[in-house]
Design an enzyme around this catalytic site. Structure first.
Site, short mmCIF file in Angstrom:
data_model
loop_
_atom_site.label_atom_id
_atom_site.label_comp_id
_atom_site.label_asym_id
_atom_site.label_seq_id
_atom_site.Cartn_x
_atom_site.Cartn_y
_atom_site.Cartn_z
N ILE A 66 0.88 -1.17 0.00
CA ILE A 66 0.00 0.00 0.00
C ILE A 66 0.91 1.21 0.00
O ILE A 66 1.85 1.30 0.80
CB ILE A 66 -0.95 0.00 1.22
CG1 ILE A 66 -1.85 1.23 1.22
CG2 ILE A 66 -0.21 -0.12 2.53
CD1 ILE A 66 -2.91 1.22 2.32
N SER A 67 0.69 2.14 -0.94
CA SER A 67 1.59 3.28 -1.10
C SER A 67 1.60 4.16 0.14
O SER A 67 0.61 4.25 0.88
CB SER A 67 1.16 4.13 -2.30
OG SER A 67 1.26 3.39 -3.50
N GLN A 68 2.73 4.83 0.36
CA GLN A 68 2.81 5.74 1.50
C GLN A 68 1.84 6.90 1.29
O GLN A 68 1.60 7.34 0.15
CB GLN A 68 4.23 6.24 1.70
CG GLN A 68 4.71 7.26 0.69
CD GLN A 68 6.14 7.70 0.94
OE1 GLN A 68 7.06 7.14 0.38
NE2 GLN A 68 6.30 8.71 1.77
#
EC number: 2.1.1.77
Length: 217
Positions: A66-68
């Protein structure tokens, strides 16, 4: 801890995340409001929930992340810069569904494509409690886009490509924008704006994403 206390704690953590994003330079209040609205902790593994609102990418299984939060907000900010609306959005790399949920608060429709079937099932389960009527999930090869639903005013790619797939450029509506991380070991965000049949490219900051792969699993 009761459910109400737990929700209150998550809300405070989300507010701190948004203030941190603002301090990091995110100025798009619409993007920040969307990040405040979507409970990121619902999209991470239970054992990592304590890190849900840290500014870091987290594993979600299948060698994906999950992207930052900063990168999610920044990519949306670039798509919306100049007061532009997102309109119909194609997301390549639905992952756990978090970014689709954020986009849903700003877009008319979100078509989220994921190549890994079990991950798509996880995204669907994560999104179900939120009851987002404008999000559609599709198991497909993201490098090919989603021609049956094209064109799109906005395309956001959550995986790094060696170059911009022609299929995605072709599915961008006139006046539309595409944001994609490009590169191998060193990656950067690339914003593409379509003006008729001309595609204007602008490079932005360095990022790190998993690679964009063809095919489905």
């Amino acid at each position: 801890m009761s459910g109400r206390q737990d929700a209150s704690h998550a809300g405070r953590a989300r507010a701190r995340m948004v203030e941190r994003l603002r301090a990091q330079g995110i100025q798009d209040e619409g993007a920040l409001a969307a990040m405040m609205q979507v409970p990121r902790h619902l999209f991470v593994e239970e054992g990592l929930a304590y890190s849900a609102y840290d500014d870091t990418a987290l594993p979600i299984g299948f060698q994906q992340t999950i992207s930052q939060p900063y990168v999610v907000a920044r990519m949306i900010e670039l798509l919306r810069s100049g007061g532009r609306q997102l309109g119909r959005v194609l997301e390549i790399g639905a992952g756990c569904g978090y970014q689709a949920a954020v986009l849903s608060t700003l877009a008319t429709e979100v078509y989220a494509v994921e190549r890994i079937r079990p991950l798509l099932d996880k995204a669907r389960a994560n999104l179900r409690p939120l009851r987002l009527p404008n999000v559609r999930l599709k198991h497909a090869d993201g490098t090919l886009g989603l021609p049956e639903a094209a064109p799109f005013e906005s395309i956001i790619v959550a995986a790094a490509a060696g170059g911009v797939p022609n299929a995605l450029k072709e599915q961008l509506a006139p006046g539309g924008r595409l944001i994609i991380p490009v590169g191998g070991g060193e990656q950067r965000l690339l914003l593409i704006e379509r003006q008729g049949n001309v595609f204007r490219e602008s490079g932005y900051e360095a990022v790190r994403f998993v690679p964009l792969l063809a095919g489905t699993e």
